[in-house]
Design an enzyme around this catalytic site. Sequence first.
Site, short mmCIF file in Angstrom:
data_model
loop_
_atom_site.label_atom_id
_atom_site.label_comp_id
_atom_site.label_asym_id
_atom_site.label_seq_id
_atom_site.Cartn_x
_atom_site.Cartn_y
_atom_site.Cartn_z
N LYS A 1 38.29 31.87 43.35
CA LYS A 1 39.19 32.02 42.19
C LYS A 1 40.65 31.86 42.62
CE LYS A 1 36.30 35.10 39.35
NZ LYS A 1 36.28 36.43 38.70
N ARG B 1 25.69 37.43 45.97
CA ARG B 1 26.23 38.57 45.18
C ARG B 1 26.51 39.76 46.11
NH1 ARG B 1 28.01 37.91 39.87
NH2 ARG B 1 27.72 40.10 39.48
N THR C 1 31.96 43.84 41.33
CA THR C 1 32.93 43.09 40.51
C THR C 1 34.34 43.66 40.65
OG1 THR C 1 31.21 42.58 38.90
CG2 THR C 1 33.49 42.45 38.12
N ARG D 1 34.98 41.04 48.39
CA ARG D 1 35.91 41.73 47.48
C ARG D 1 36.40 43.05 48.08
NH1 ARG D 1 32.00 40.41 42.33
NH2 ARG D 1 32.99 38.46 41.64
N ASN E 1 39.36 39.11 41.67
CA ASN E 1 38.33 39.53 42.63
C ASN E 1 37.81 38.39 43.51
OD1 ASN E 1 36.96 38.28 40.60
ND2 ASN E 1 35.72 40.03 39.98
N HIS F 1 33.92 33.90 42.13
CA HIS F 1 32.89 34.00 41.11
C HIS F 1 31.57 33.59 41.77
CE1 HIS F 1 30.43 33.27 37.57
NE2 HIS F 1 30.07 32.16 38.19
#
Length: 194
Positions: A14, A123, A129, A140, A160, A163
């Site tokens: 991002k 993930r 998140t 993150r 964060n 994605h």
Amino acid sequence: MKHPKEEKTFVMVKPDGVRKGLIGQVISRFEQRDLKIVALEMFQPTHEQIHDHYPKDEAWITRLGEKTKSTYEKYGYDLIADFNTEDAAQIGPEVRTWLVDYMKSAPLVKMVVQGVHAVDIVRKLAGDTLPYRAAVGTIRGDFSIDSPVLANKEKRAVANIIHCSETPEEAEHEIQHWFGKAVLHEYKRFGVDE
Ligand code: GDP
């Protein structure tokens, strides 16, 4: 049935990840976990591309509003003062707009990552998140401290770093949306494929 090693997921670095100089670190974390990059590109997204990337259904948008609402309730902030409403269905669209604006604010790096349980492993490597809650050792959790408490106050999306798709079905849809007919490459990784 596909071979387990052929599972693919979609990842984007991002704007904050690109601007913090984390493109290489993000890719390294996938590669060091024996995942394989099979497509990779930097690009400046259009409004439409981002708008179409995030779900438009009411349930998803309301869920986004609910998350924001629960942060306000948890920390005792004044929802009415910031949003003029307490209705998650009305807060959701505003947060979605912040998200689209954020995603257009710098070039992005999109990639397809392949390997055993690619969706779940990516993930896990990404972490929660909300970076303030993400475990140390995750992307993150190691590179951001952002929180909805701050982001909502500043009327912007939580930054964060990356994605990544949540399910194999979502991955398939996102790979199609972002790569279309572009070639996904095939090669054998040492220690993984041979
Ligand atoms: P993801 O799949 O982990 O990216 O999370 P979601 O699909 O739930 O949310 C999409 C994106 O919206 C997140 O990656 C954040 O950038 C942003 N976001 C999520 N929750 C909030 C929130 O409560 N407030 C704000 N401002 N942004 C949020």
